[in-house]
Motif scaffolding. Structure first.
Motif, mmCIF file in Angstrom:
data_model
loop_
_atom_site.group_PDB
_atom_site.id
_atom_site.type_symbol
_atom_site.label_atom_id
_atom_site.label_comp_id
_atom_site.label_asym_id
_atom_site.label_seq_id
_atom_site.Cartn_x
_atom_site.Cartn_y
_atom_site.Cartn_z
ATOM 1 N N VAL A 159 -15.255 4.623 -36.349
ATOM 2 C CA VAL A 159 -16.139 5.761 -36.075
ATOM 3 C C VAL A 159 -15.696 6.478 -34.803
ATOM 4 O O VAL A 159 -15.637 7.716 -34.756
ATOM 5 C CB VAL A 159 -17.608 5.303 -35.970
ATOM 6 C CG1 VAL A 159 -18.490 6.423 -35.419
ATOM 7 C CG2 VAL A 159 -18.112 4.856 -37.335
ATOM 8 N N GLY A 160 -15.364 5.717 -33.745
ATOM 9 C CA GLY A 160 -14.882 6.345 -32.518
ATOM 10 C C GLY A 160 -13.624 7.149 -32.754
ATOM 11 O O GLY A 160 -13.498 8.299 -32.299
ATOM 12 N N ALA A 161 -12.668 6.585 -33.498
ATOM 13 C CA ALA A 161 -11.428 7.291 -33.794
ATOM 14 C C ALA A 161 -11.682 8.511 -34.679
ATOM 15 O O ALA A 161 -11.077 9.568 -34.498
ATOM 16 C CB ALA A 161 -10.447 6.343 -34.478
ATOM 17 N N TYR A 162 -12.618 8.382 -35.621
ATOM 18 C CA TYR A 162 -12.943 9.471 -36.550
ATOM 19 C C TYR A 162 -13.498 10.678 -35.803
ATOM 20 O O TYR A 162 -13.052 11.816 -36.011
ATOM 21 C CB TYR A 162 -13.956 8.965 -37.566
ATOM 22 C CG TYR A 162 -14.393 9.981 -38.588
ATOM 23 C CD1 TYR A 162 -13.622 10.260 -39.700
ATOM 24 C CD2 TYR A 162 -15.618 10.641 -38.446
ATOM 25 C CE1 TYR A 162 -14.039 11.181 -40.653
ATOM 26 C CE2 TYR A 162 -16.041 11.562 -39.383
ATOM 27 C CZ TYR A 162 -15.255 11.829 -40.491
ATOM 28 O OH TYR A 162 -15.675 12.744 -41.415
ATOM 29 N N TYR A 163 -14.433 10.434 -34.899
ATOM 30 C CA TYR A 163 -15.025 11.551 -34.168
ATOM 31 C C TYR A 163 -14.073 12.127 -33.129
ATOM 32 O O TYR A 163 -14.082 13.337 -32.875
ATOM 33 C CB TYR A 163 -16.344 11.123 -33.523
ATOM 34 C CG TYR A 163 -17.461 10.965 -34.524
ATOM 35 C CD1 TYR A 163 -17.696 11.944 -35.485
ATOM 36 C CD2 TYR A 163 -18.281 9.849 -34.533
ATOM 37 C CE1 TYR A 163 -18.699 11.807 -36.413
ATOM 38 C CE2 TYR A 163 -19.287 9.704 -35.463
ATOM 39 C CZ TYR A 163 -19.494 10.689 -36.405
ATOM 40 O OH TYR A 163 -20.495 10.549 -37.339
ATOM 41 N N ASN A 164 -13.228 11.292 -32.525
ATOM 42 C CA ASN A 164 -12.221 11.815 -31.598
ATOM 43 C C ASN A 164 -11.255 12.741 -32.316
ATOM 44 O O ASN A 164 -10.883 13.800 -31.805
ATOM 45 C CB ASN A 164 -11.451 10.658 -30.947
ATOM 46 C CG ASN A 164 -12.276 9.945 -29.892
ATOM 47 O OD1 ASN A 164 -13.237 10.504 -29.360
ATOM 48 N ND2 ASN A 164 -11.917 8.704 -29.586
ATOM 49 N N GLN A 165 -10.829 12.346 -33.506
ATOM 50 C CA GLN A 165 -9.929 13.184 -34.294
ATOM 51 C C GLN A 165 -10.616 14.481 -34.695
ATOM 52 O O GLN A 165 -10.022 15.563 -34.647
ATOM 53 C CB GLN A 165 -9.470 12.426 -35.540
ATOM 54 C CG GLN A 165 -8.448 13.176 -36.381
ATOM 55 C CD GLN A 165 -8.051 12.404 -37.617
ATOM 56 O OE1 GLN A 165 -8.893 11.840 -38.307
ATOM 57 N NE2 GLN A 165 -6.755 12.368 -37.902
ATOM 58 N N HIS A 166 -11.897 14.382 -35.073
ATOM 59 C CA HIS A 166 -12.658 15.578 -35.447
ATOM 60 C C HIS A 166 -12.771 16.535 -34.265
ATOM 61 O O HIS A 166 -12.598 17.748 -34.414
ATOM 62 C CB HIS A 166 -14.051 15.165 -35.922
ATOM 63 C CG HIS A 166 -14.939 16.319 -36.281
ATOM 64 N ND1 HIS A 166 -14.745 17.093 -37.399
ATOM 65 C CD2 HIS A 166 -16.023 16.846 -35.640
ATOM 66 C CE1 HIS A 166 -15.671 18.033 -37.447
ATOM 67 N NE2 HIS A 166 -16.464 17.904 -36.404
ATOM 68 N N PHE B 112 -15.206 -3.291 -36.713
ATOM 69 C CA PHE B 112 -14.381 -2.345 -37.468
ATOM 70 C C PHE B 112 -15.011 -0.951 -37.454
ATOM 71 O O PHE B 112 -14.333 0.051 -37.220
ATOM 72 C CB PHE B 112 -14.222 -2.837 -38.910
ATOM 73 C CG PHE B 112 -13.595 -1.838 -39.842
ATOM 74 C CD1 PHE B 112 -12.214 -1.737 -39.949
ATOM 75 C CD2 PHE B 112 -14.386 -0.998 -40.620
ATOM 76 C CE1 PHE B 112 -11.630 -0.813 -40.807
ATOM 77 C CE2 PHE B 112 -13.819 -0.064 -41.475
ATOM 78 C CZ PHE B 112 -12.433 0.026 -41.571
ATOM 79 N N MET B 113 -16.326 -0.894 -37.698
ATOM 80 C CA MET B 113 -17.000 0.402 -37.754
ATOM 81 C C MET B 113 -16.994 1.081 -36.393
ATOM 82 O O MET B 113 -16.791 2.307 -36.313
ATOM 83 C CB MET B 113 -18.424 0.219 -38.266
ATOM 84 C CG MET B 113 -18.517 -0.160 -39.730
ATOM 85 S SD MET B 113 -17.768 1.064 -40.848
ATOM 86 C CE MET B 113 -18.791 2.509 -40.520
#
Length: 306
Positions: free
Chosen positions: A287-294, A282-283
């Motif tokens: 985390v991958g999606a979070y940083y891609n969005q950022h 899950f992390m």
């Protein structure tokens, strides 16, 4: 998600253990576990790679200066393995404390040795191996260390270390301000013992038990910048509307960590192992999606400004 919602999901996902029922008098243990889960999410590092999560809302910065002394000895009686240090290099209380200089490096005539024992009553430092010659009574010397402890404001030696900020969790980045160069984080089990006699600009560090340990002993007093992560604020037991202090799309990670905790608590080792895998999977995804969005937001902002 609120604390009550997380409690309910952990309770159901761990087999509805009676002593974890959210309305029971025993749920303080469950709340404590959920707060620990929040800390685990906030400081998560992929056990199988270099991916890690650091929420911007839980990061801050500080500056610190390494401690380094260059002076002349004052007493007679030095040998190749024992040095009587001057009485004014540190405050009187610290200097009179046994072992307070253990781990520091003593350099004279380009010869560096590690202090392995310090007698505060006589100010005598014992070196890990012999110098090439016993220093003269007033020989010049340098005293330094390749570590900085992160200490509370009431600690006796905090003046020679780093004042611990509120909710300090982990260092993220350390930068040598003079060299304008980032010092990379080494493997956690690296102790740099092979560099005991080396003074130079640090290139790597490890963080262990509130100690920043450099690969080299700095050869001068120097300023550093540290970016660090902070511990999230605990949710208060009995306050059902309290929410985690991390981004909302990571809240479910707390549930998954609580599921692992519940299985491990009941010694369901196989189920606990599977739950830990689910938590890390899950992390990784979030985390991958979070940083891609950022990254996309940063690029969009640059395009708008352009």
């Amino acid at each position: 998600m609120t604390l009550a919602e997380i409690q309910e999901q952990v309770y159901k996902m761990t087999g509805e253990q009676s002593d974890l029922y959210p309305d029971s008098v025993y749920t303080q243990e469950l709340t404590d576990a959920i707060n620990e889960g929040q800390r685990m999410v906030a400081s998560w590092k992929d056990p199988g790679g270099r991916l890690s999560f650091r929420a911007p809302s839980l990061t801050s910065q500080l500056y610190f200066q390494t401690y380094w002394i260059s002076d002349a000895l004052q007493d007679a009686g030095h040998t190749t393995t024992t040095i009587i240090l001057p009485n004014d290099i540190l405050d009187a209380t610290t200097l009179a404390t046994d072992d307070v200089l253990n781990g520091w490096s003593f350099t004279t005539a380009s010869n560096t040795k590690r202090i392995v024992d310090y007698d505060g009553g006589t100010r005598t430092a014992t070196l890990h191996e012999a110098l090439t010659a016993a220093p003269a009574t007033t020989a010049t010397y340098e005293l330094s260390k390749n570590y900085m402890d992160i200490q509370g404001s009431t600690h006796a030696q905090v003046a020679y270390n780093i004042l611990k900020p509120d909710k300090f969790l982990l260092p993220i980045k350390i930068v040598d301000l003079e060299e304008e160069r980032e010092i990379t984080e080494a493997a956690r089990d690296d102790v740099f013992i092979n560099l005991v006699g080396s003074t130079s600009d640090p290139t790597e560090f490890v963080h262990r038990n509130d100690r920043i340990l450099f690969d080299y002993v700095p050869d001068e007093r120097r300023w550093y910048y540290m970016e660090y992560s902070k511990m999230p604020t605990d949710m208060v037991h009995g306050t059902s509307t309290g929410e985690p202090d991390i981004p909302e799309h990571f809240h479910y990670g707390i549930v998954l960590w609580g599921r692992w905790w519940g299985f491990a608590r009941e010694q369901g080792l196989q189920a606990a192992w599977a739950a830990k895998q689910d938590f890390n999977d899950f992390m990784r995804q979030r985390v991958g999606a979070y940083y891609n969005q950022h990254d996309r937001r940063q690029i969009a902002g640059k395009l708008r400004r352009g």
